[in-house]
Write a protein that holds these residues in place. Structure first.
Motif, PDB file in Angstrom:
ATOM      1  N   GLY A 147       0.715  -1.098  -0.135  1.00 56.10           N
ATOM      2  CA  GLY A 147       0.193  -0.060   0.129  1.00 56.10           C
ATOM      3  C   GLY A 147       0.604   1.384  -0.050  1.00 56.10           C
ATOM      4  N   THR A 148       0.607   2.045   1.082  1.00 52.71           N
ATOM      5  CA  THR A 148       1.288   3.250   1.196  1.00 52.71           C
ATOM      6  C   THR A 148       2.893   3.225   0.999  1.00 52.71           C
ATOM      7  OG1 THR A 148      -0.397   4.270   2.640  1.00 52.71           O
ATOM      8  CG2 THR A 148       1.896   5.286   2.707  1.00 52.71           C
ATOM      9  N   LYS A 149       3.505   2.272   1.646  1.00 52.24           N
ATOM     10  CA  LYS A 149       4.895   2.202   1.362  1.00 52.24           C
ATOM     11  C   LYS A 149       5.410   1.800  -0.003  1.00 52.24           C
ATOM     12  CE  LYS A 149       8.651  -0.902   3.351  1.00 52.24           C
ATOM     13  NZ  LYS A 149       8.975  -2.047   4.363  1.00 52.24           N
ATOM     14  N   SER A 150       4.683   1.103  -0.598  1.00 48.37           N
ATOM     15  CA  SER A 150       4.943   0.788  -2.232  1.00 48.37           C
ATOM     16  C   SER A 150       4.790   1.956  -3.039  1.00 48.37           C
ATOM     17  CB  SER A 150       4.172  -0.319  -2.892  1.00 48.37           C
ATOM     18  OG  SER A 150       4.493  -1.406  -2.248  1.00 48.37           O
ATOM     19  N   VAL A 151       3.758   2.837  -2.673  1.00 50.41           N
ATOM     20  CA  VAL A 151       3.407   4.132  -3.342  1.00 50.41           C
ATOM     21  C   VAL A 151       4.595   5.237  -3.219  1.00 50.41           C
ATOM     22  CG1 VAL A 151       1.832   5.908  -3.689  1.00 50.41           C
ATOM     23  CG2 VAL A 151       0.874   3.932  -3.422  1.00 50.41           C
ATOM     24  N   LEU A 152       4.960   5.463  -1.880  1.00 49.27           N
ATOM     25  CA  LEU A 152       5.941   6.126  -1.594  1.00 49.27           C
ATOM     26  C   LEU A 152       7.400   5.699  -2.337  1.00 49.27           C
ATOM     27  CD1 LEU A 152       5.562   6.573   2.165  1.00 49.27           C
ATOM     28  CD2 LEU A 152       5.300   8.417   0.564  1.00 49.27           C
ATOM     29  N   GLU A 153       7.687   4.444  -2.705  1.00 46.84           N
ATOM     30  CA  GLU A 153       9.054   4.156  -3.425  1.00 46.84           C
ATOM     31  C   GLU A 153       8.625   4.512  -4.772  1.00 46.84           C
ATOM     32  OE1 GLU A 153       8.964  -0.178  -2.631  1.00 46.84           O
ATOM     33  OE2 GLU A 153       9.590  -0.061  -0.575  1.00 46.84           O
ATOM     34  N   TRP A 154       7.588   4.299  -5.370  1.00 49.73           N
ATOM     35  CA  TRP A 154       7.031   4.798  -6.599  1.00 49.73           C
ATOM     36  C   TRP A 154       7.255   6.276  -6.760  1.00 49.73           C
ATOM     37  CZ3 TRP A 154       3.331   8.229  -8.360  1.00 49.73           C
ATOM     38  CH2 TRP A 154       3.188   8.401  -9.836  1.00 49.73           C
ATOM     39  N   MET A 155       6.847   7.090  -5.766  1.00 51.48           N
ATOM     40  CA  MET A 155       6.975   8.513  -5.938  1.00 51.48           C
ATOM     41  C   MET A 155       8.480   9.018  -5.728  1.00 51.48           C
ATOM     42  SD  MET A 155       3.964   9.522  -2.902  1.00 51.48           S
ATOM     43  CE  MET A 155       4.533  10.985  -2.720  1.00 51.48           C
ATOM     44  N   LYS A 156       9.330   8.309  -5.011  1.00 52.66           N
ATOM     45  CA  LYS A 156      10.666   8.434  -4.912  1.00 52.66           C
ATOM     46  C   LYS A 156      11.354   8.058  -6.082  1.00 52.66           C
ATOM     47  CE  LYS A 156      14.894   7.377  -1.966  1.00 52.66           C
ATOM     48  NZ  LYS A 156      15.372   6.599  -1.153  1.00 52.66           N
ATOM     49  N   GLU A 157      10.929   7.400  -6.932  1.00 53.65           N
ATOM     50  CA  GLU A 157      11.597   7.104  -8.164  1.00 53.65           C
ATOM     51  C   GLU A 157      11.515   8.325  -9.113  1.00 53.65           C
ATOM     52  OE1 GLU A 157       9.970   3.309  -9.419  1.00 53.65           O
ATOM     53  OE2 GLU A 157      11.140   2.159  -8.131  1.00 53.65           O
ATOM     54  N   ARG A 158      10.190   8.962  -8.946  1.00 51.24           N
ATOM     55  CA  ARG A 158       9.822  10.025  -9.910  1.00 51.24           C
ATOM     56  C   ARG A 158       9.999  11.187  -9.067  1.00 51.24           C
ATOM     57  NH1 ARG A 158       7.721   5.503 -10.497  1.00 51.24           N
ATOM     58  NH2 ARG A 158       7.132   4.715 -12.471  1.00 51.24           N
ATOM     59  N   GLY A 159      10.927  11.366  -8.092  1.00 48.37           N
ATOM     60  CA  GLY A 159      11.173  12.596  -7.406  1.00 48.37           C
ATOM     61  C   GLY A 159       9.783  13.533  -6.867  1.00 48.37           C
ATOM     62  N   GLU A 160       9.077  12.558  -6.844  1.00 42.20           N
ATOM     63  CA  GLU A 160       7.791  13.224  -6.117  1.00 42.20           C
ATOM     64  C   GLU A 160       8.028  13.113  -4.442  1.00 42.20           C
ATOM     65  OE1 GLU A 160       4.559  14.196  -6.986  1.00 42.20           O
ATOM     66  OE2 GLU A 160       5.048  14.113  -9.096  1.00 42.20           O
ATOM     67  N   ALA A 161       7.961  14.569  -3.783  1.00 41.20           N
ATOM     68  CA  ALA A 161       8.219  14.785  -2.507  1.00 41.20           C
ATOM     69  C   ALA A 161       7.525  15.976  -2.232  1.00 41.20           C
ATOM     70  CB  ALA A 161       9.826  14.940  -2.357  1.00 41.20           C
ATOM     71  N   PRO A 162       6.362  15.616  -1.374  1.00 38.32           N
ATOM     72  CA  PRO A 162       5.327  16.765  -0.908  1.00 38.32           C
ATOM     73  C   PRO A 162       6.325  17.458   0.407  1.00 38.32           C
ATOM     74  CG  PRO A 162       4.307  14.763  -1.101  1.00 38.32           C
ATOM     75  CD  PRO A 162       5.694  14.500  -1.376  1.00 38.32           C
ATOM     76  N   ASP A 163       6.084  18.679   0.538  1.00 39.83           N
ATOM     77  CA  ASP A 163       6.783  19.366   1.670  1.00 39.83           C
ATOM     78  C   ASP A 163       6.047  18.989   3.216  1.00 39.83           C
ATOM     79  OD1 ASP A 163       8.613  21.137   0.235  1.00 39.83           O
ATOM     80  OD2 ASP A 163       6.688  22.028  -0.923  1.00 39.83           O
ATOM     81  N   PHE A 164       4.805  18.698   2.743  1.00 44.98           N
ATOM     82  CA  PHE A 164       4.361  18.082   4.095  1.00 44.98           C
ATOM     83  C   PHE A 164       2.773  17.340   3.860  1.00 44.98           C
ATOM     84  CE2 PHE A 164       1.633  18.912   8.272  1.00 44.98           C
ATOM     85  CZ  PHE A 164       2.474  18.913   8.955  1.00 44.98           C
ATOM     86  N   CYS A 165       2.554  16.511   4.865  1.00 45.69           N
ATOM     87  CA  CYS A 165       1.529  15.561   4.702  1.00 45.69           C
ATOM     88  C   CYS A 165       0.520  15.671   5.736  1.00 45.69           C
ATOM     89  CB  CYS A 165       1.928  14.123   4.231  1.00 45.69           C
ATOM     90  SG  CYS A 165       0.694  13.160   4.112  1.00 45.69           S
ATOM     91  N   VAL A 166      -0.634  15.521   5.618  1.00 46.39           N
ATOM     92  CA  VAL A 166      -1.723  15.459   6.647  1.00 46.39           C
ATOM     93  C   VAL A 166      -2.425  14.041   6.385  1.00 46.39           C
ATOM     94  CG1 VAL A 166      -3.824  16.314   7.618  1.00 46.39           C
ATOM     95  CG2 VAL A 166      -1.991  17.971   6.766  1.00 46.39           C
ATOM     96  N   LEU A 167      -2.397  13.230   7.395  1.00 47.45           N
ATOM     97  CA  LEU A 167      -2.982  11.926   7.285  1.00 47.45           C
ATOM     98  C   LEU A 167      -4.318  12.131   8.234  1.00 47.45           C
ATOM     99  CD1 LEU A 167      -3.031   8.779   6.603  1.00 47.45           C
ATOM    100  CD2 LEU A 167      -1.405   8.466   8.600  1.00 47.45           C
ATOM    101  N   GLY A 168      -5.489  11.617   7.670  1.00 47.13           N
ATOM    102  CA  GLY A 168      -6.680  11.915   8.393  1.00 47.13           C
ATOM    103  C   GLY A 168      -7.092  10.814   9.135  1.00 47.13           C
TER     104      GLY A 168
END
Length: 381
Positions: A147-168
């Protein structure tokens, strides 16, 4: 599947999500509801499936804009099984007496709906100053491997790095505005197996009782005070969750004894330091014993700086309550997100989460939407 006409209405969005029977690992269209709402707002939506073929976990990442700062809303649409004894259909989204009922209202389809509605209202107010993102998984209540862990790895490969995150996640014990979570304890499970030689209890010299070595291991582990807590964390806790020898007889020395231990640990420890300590204790009492360790996550803390203060101010403006900054409770996907960007958690009241007749008040859903909207303005998007 129907979709709400007005994505700025969090209750309509929440009802549509509740009507999806997304009992983990099933999705039943829940992520499609989210994707549809985001696409209506102009987001570029990417559906992501990770894991073994035929058993893949559905996920979603969406982005609107490329400017700074980038704020990400995160959450999950999967829910735990409803169980028996509900007074209403757990997947109907019924409204009665000012409350909305259904599996996942608090944990955490309500948080997802509020974030979507808040973003819709922000876009109605004018162009973004920065950019927005959504990270939504269909596997938080389950194993959380893909889930989230795999998406974050995908984001890292593409240089997607938010400045802040709110988890609801539902952070409030009783009232909206109670708590913002800025960290979580680490969690690890340990299985200790001691082998002996089975035999008759009347002839112990012909056997080797593994329980007699397991008991002092557990005694040593439970007699140690791990710590007194730290600035932001309560004391770490070690709990024995199971002791099993698989022996129905009263006159047999068993061949194997096994214990399961869970540790919820603060920032004074790492899973590796605890693993080494337990390993030393086990080796001292039972050199031939085996030990299996599974780490759910390390402890983490988000610095209570400007962004956390902005979120706290937003909560106070909307609810009239100054939230406590806290690190208690179980684990959440924030344990993964913290490796990508700072993260804080604020959601609905969690008093009925995972219970039958799970529900939240309509007023609280609207309040959460307003908190997210106020935070976006303060954050600068």
């Amino acid at each position: 599947m129907s979709h709400p006409s007005f994505t700025s209405d969090p209750v309509a969005l929440l009802q549509d999500l509740l009507r999806c029977r997304s009992v983990t690992p099933a999705d039943d269209g829940a992520l499609s509801v989210v994707a549809h709402a985001l696409e209506m707002m102009g987001f570029e939506v990417t559906r992501l499936a990770f894991g073994p073929e035929g058993e893949q976990t559905p996920n979603l990442y969406a982005r609107l804009g490329t400017g700074k700062p980038c704020l990400c809303f995160a959450g999950h649409t999967d829910v735990v099984p409803p169980g028996e004894g509900w007074s209403c259909d757990p997947f109907a989204g019924d409204i009665k007496d000012g409350h909305i009922y259904g599996r996942g209202t608090a944990d955490m389809k309500g948080g997802v709906a509020a974030a979507l509605a808040a973003v819709a209202r922000r876009l109605e107010a004018g162009p973004l100053k920065g950019s927005l993102a959504f990270l939504i998984t269909g596997d938080e209540e389950g194993p959380a491997r893909y889930g989230t862990k795999s998406v974050l790895e995908w984001m890292k490969e593409r240089g997607e790095a938010p400045d802040f995150c709110v988890l609801g996640e539902p952070t409030n014990p009783a009232e909206m505005g109670d708590v913002i979570k800025i960290g979580r304890r680490g969690s690890m499970n340990v299985v200790i197996t001691v082998k002996g030689v089975q035999g008759h209890v009347a002839y112990p010299h012909l056997a080797d009782n593994p329980i007699h070595r397991l008991v002092p291991i557990l005694s040593d582990l439970t007699s140690r005070t791990l710590d007194q807590g730290s600035e932001w964390f309560a004391p770490s806790s070690l709990q024995i969750t199971s002791v099993d020898v698989g022996n129905p007889a009263t006159n047999v020395i068993p061949a194997t004894a096994q214990a399961r231990v869970n540790i919820r640990f603060n920032d004074l420890h790492t899973s590796e330091s605890l693993r080494n300590w337990i390993g030393d204790v086990v080796s001292y009492h039972a050199p031939e014993a085996t030990m299996e360790v599974a780490v759910s996550g390390e402890s983490f803390l988000t610095d209570p700086g400007a962004e956390v203060e902005q979120l706290s101010e937003a909560v106070q403006v909307v609810t009239g309550r100054k939230p406590k900054l806290d690190t208690g409770g179980g684990t959440s996907d924030a344990r993964f997100i913290t490796h990508c960007c700072p993260v804080a958690e604020f959601g609905l009241v969690g008093a009925t989460m995972h219970k039958r007749d799970e529900h939240v008040s309509l007023a609280s859903v609207e309040q959460l939407t307003q908190v997210y909207l106020e935070f976006m303005h303060r954050f600068g998007v």
